[in-house]
Enzyme design. Structure first.
Site, PDB file in Angstrom:
ATOM      1  N   HIS A 177      55.616  89.284  23.143  1.00 43.10           N
ATOM      2  CA  HIS A 177      54.965  90.120  21.724  1.00 43.10           C
ATOM      3  C   HIS A 177      55.539  91.203  22.136  1.00 43.10           C
ATOM      4  O   HIS A 177      54.740  92.491  21.815  1.00 43.10           O
ATOM      5  CB  HIS A 177      52.890  89.609  22.173  1.00 43.10           C
ATOM      6  CG  HIS A 177      53.109  89.952  23.508  1.00 43.10           C
ATOM      7  ND1 HIS A 177      52.373  89.222  24.514  1.00 43.10           N
ATOM      8  CD2 HIS A 177      53.759  90.672  24.937  1.00 43.10           C
ATOM      9  CE1 HIS A 177      52.877  89.229  25.539  1.00 43.10           C
ATOM     10  NE2 HIS A 177      52.911  90.330  25.861  1.00 43.10           N
ATOM     11  N   ASP A 207      58.813  95.956  25.556  1.00 43.07           N
ATOM     12  CA  ASP A 207      59.499  96.724  27.042  1.00 43.07           C
ATOM     13  C   ASP A 207      60.777  97.395  26.858  1.00 43.07           C
ATOM     14  O   ASP A 207      60.958  97.306  27.760  1.00 43.07           O
ATOM     15  CB  ASP A 207      59.674  95.325  27.363  1.00 43.07           C
ATOM     16  CG  ASP A 207      58.417  94.760  26.675  1.00 43.07           C
ATOM     17  OD1 ASP A 207      57.257  94.951  28.179  1.00 43.07           O
ATOM     18  OD2 ASP A 207      58.001  93.969  26.615  1.00 43.07           O
TER      19      ASP A 207
END
Lengths: 454, 454
Positions: free
Chosen positions: B165, B255
């Site tokens: 996600h 990330d």
């Protein structure tokens, strides 16, 4: 009768190559009638090499003409071969840079001013060749051979072949193992320049790796404890090289052990000595560099003295054996069909699996009038590809991309990648100090940040 | 009428995914009549998630059956979909490892025990699927999604799609820029999982990068000085992320900023706070981890409490909005032809130029009954390829090769690559200490040196 050639030698006064080249040229009968054009920016060295060559040719009865010039284009015009051995900035500048970076905790280097001058010089030489001798072969020994050969073959139509002598390290292995007759040794060590790996090593037709294993088990420790190097580059059988053999699975050849795991073998003098032996700790140390530069100077002085001393025979002094350098093998192969098995750096085009076609690889090749024909070699072990070869491919690509885009942040990236960089702020400061040093004015203007950092 | 399915959820008690999955499953009407098989090794968590699901389904009127099992194969047998969200060793083991490596000067990690358990677990799940439900799709959210999806699609015939996600980070950018209606934003951020780059960013059809530039110039410094994160992962607009945008040329998403230039942003707590903000310094710090683990525990406790408290409505407590997770989008697309535009990790096969076909890339895809159809995206900028994407590709390949060959020296190579490793001897010692720690017995036996180092 052989066709007379014109051979232009750029950087003809280089300590590393000039004497050997002069000898090889004079001892190659197929060059009869040829013109050798020595080019160097240093007039004194030019005179020296010219005098040496004239006397040597005279003594050995070589039918050659020589000319000297400080204008690169004179040497290139109508040449059949251009040999580029130039070294752009000199050892003293490199030392000054190293003194600066030492303040930031780097051992012996760590911050590069980008190398744009060297890449630009290579492209300039190619531009001259395209205009003045478009059919010439460029024999490239100026470093970086890997990036340079890749760059020139991508960006120009010039015929380029990169040469290095590091692969002869295999004979140092043989020598230490007591396999003294090189005729009995067959081998292959493909890869990238300065990153080549001994995939095949046979002595009298049998695999010689077991002999190496025996040596490591029975004599290695003693050798590493007692061996004292007489040459700075005497590292082929050092503990560090064997350690890399253990880490990666094949023997790294020649200059390769200097690259592999750069930082952990090379953090300081003590560590370097541990891995690469006494007294120099390998070629990349202050001790070694001083010795090496001094050796070069002594060699130049010797050449100068002998060349000027008409009472002495230069041929007798320097011998009448050809060197093992491959420049003349390439020339004789291409021109005179004297077929040779050589090790060259050329665009891959499938010779070494797993490397893009337009990247220069170091592979064996047959050279004859049909051209330089690289041999296809088997794939290198995956471990070596992923740990050694492909990371260096990326590093080379970054250097070319940085050169093309003039992107200062790519220089900063390199500094940040250095394992001895202590912090981000140190990296920025070291880079700026290096680029603002005397002698780096062009580099400082060349490299620009695409956007202000935050 | 929709076809009833069996969906097996491995690691169903995970704090990160269980609640959201339960909601999404219960709120998807097309699943009517389906069986959801929760599997976890933790019986208590299994009961919790089962109770939660049963009550939630009852309240929202979902026609579903649930079962629980501690046997993975029960969940996989005859499944149409297997969702793998398992986390093998747990956060406490990771912390113990970090305490060991801290002694050697590493901040927060630095020495890995190799991750063989996780890769092996993935292959075991695939082996089960091949045998028990060969037509099932495996929806993989267990990390590493990049290496895992690559491994499983190379080594098995199972249909695998990796989900993450992190790409929703683009909405955090939009939010900070004040572009609050996500419907007005179109974007693309391809790459490798955890290494994705915002190549396209439009607001109401116009390039929104200038809005980002304006924000950096006018509000950036103030934001970085005053912003206090409430979530550990609130780093999308941090100084470090914007710095990477400056260094590499595109915004890194989700990330990604945690990966880029790992060491120079991440050397210690102070540096982490400088780049990734107060109070956590990003997600990979002791402060953040403690907060995160505590948050997970509180969330589990809350789920448990609410699930058991029959006087409270679970649907009211946890809401009846679907999450943004893509698991159910994939299922509804493939089974019910509810066409969706998703971001998936699948073998490249040409979708992202410059990456081998058999490497998992994160790209946009259309999913419908015809399958998951990755869209071809334009090449990423060369700078990002050579500085960010391809180095991580090599790192992933090394991890797979190490797993395949069980070669301990490849673990040592990784430690030596860490910028915080102080010396070769330290690297060896840290690795051996990590591998000989309680809980790592299997890893210690798994990894072997192919030859004794010298």
């Amino acid at each position: 009768m052989a066709t007379p050639l014109k051979i232009g030698i750029i950087g003809a006064g280089s300590a590393g190559f000039s004497l050997g080249l002069v000898k090889d040229v004079c001892l190659t009968e197929n060059l009869a009638g040829s013109l050798i054009s020595f080019m160097d920016v240093d007039g004194e060295r030019l005179d020296m090499v010219h005098r040496l060559a004239a006397r040597y040719a005279d003594e050995v009865g070589a039918d050659l003409r020589f000319e000297t010039t400080q204008d690169r284009q004179d040497a290139i015009r109508d040449a059949d071969f251009v040999i580029n051995t130039a070294y752009i900035k000199g050892h003293y500048h490199a030392r000054a840079m190293r003194d600066i970076t030492a303040k930031y905790g780097y051992f012996y280097g760590g911050v590069s001013s980008g190398g744009a001058e060297t890449y630009q010089f290579m492209l300039d030489v190619c531009a001259d060749i395209s205009r003045l001798s478009p059919k010439a072969w460029l024999i490239q020994t100026q470093n970086p051979v890997f990036g340079g050969t890749t760059l020139m073959t991508r960006e120009t139509d010039v015929n380029v072949v990169g040469l290095c002598h590091g692969h002869y390290g295999v004979y140092e292995i043989a020598n230490v193992l007591g396999l003294t007759d090189t005729e009995d040794i067959t081998w292959q060590a493909p890869g990238l320049n300065h990153n080549i790996w001994l995939t095949h090593f046979y002595y009298k037709g049998e695999d010689a790796y077991p002999l190496l294993e025996k040596w490591i088990a029975e004599e290695g420790e003693n050798y590493w404890r007692t061996h004292v190097a007489e040459r700075t580059h005497d590292t082929q059988m050092s503990r560090g090289t064997i350690h890399q053999y253990r880490m990666f699975g094949l023997m790294p050849i020649g200059d390769t052990p200097r690259q592999g795991g750069w930082w952990w073998y090379h953090t300081d003098m003590e560590t370097k000595r541990r891995w690469f032996g006494e007294p120099f700790g390998g070629p990349d140390t202050p001790t070694a560099r001083e010795f090496y530069v001094k050796g070069n100077e002594e060699r130049l002085a010797e050449i100068k003295r002998v060349a000027e001393d008409t009472k002495e025979s230069v041929a007798q002094h320097f011998g009448t054996e050809k060197t093992r350098e491959q420049h003349l093998m390439i020339i004789e192969g291409l021109v005179n069909n004297v077929e040779q098995y050589v090790r060259v750096n050329v665009p891959n085009n499938g010779a070494l699996p797993g490397i893009p076609d337009n990247v220069a690889v170091e592979v064996p090749a047959i050279v004859n009038v049909k051209g330089i024909q690289p041999l296809r070699v088997p794939p290198l072990p995956e471990k070596i590809m992923y740990e050694c070869i492909l990371p260096e491919w990326l590093e080379m690509e970054r250097s070319l991309l940085a050169f093309k885009t003039r992107d200062r942040s790519m220089l900063l990236y390199n500094v940040l990648q250095n394992h001895q960089t202590r912090s981000y702020d140190d990296a920025c400061a070291a880079l700026e100090e290096v680029l603002s040093t005397s002698g780096n004015e062009d580099a400082n203007a060349f490299w620009q940040y695409p956007a202000e950092l935050v």
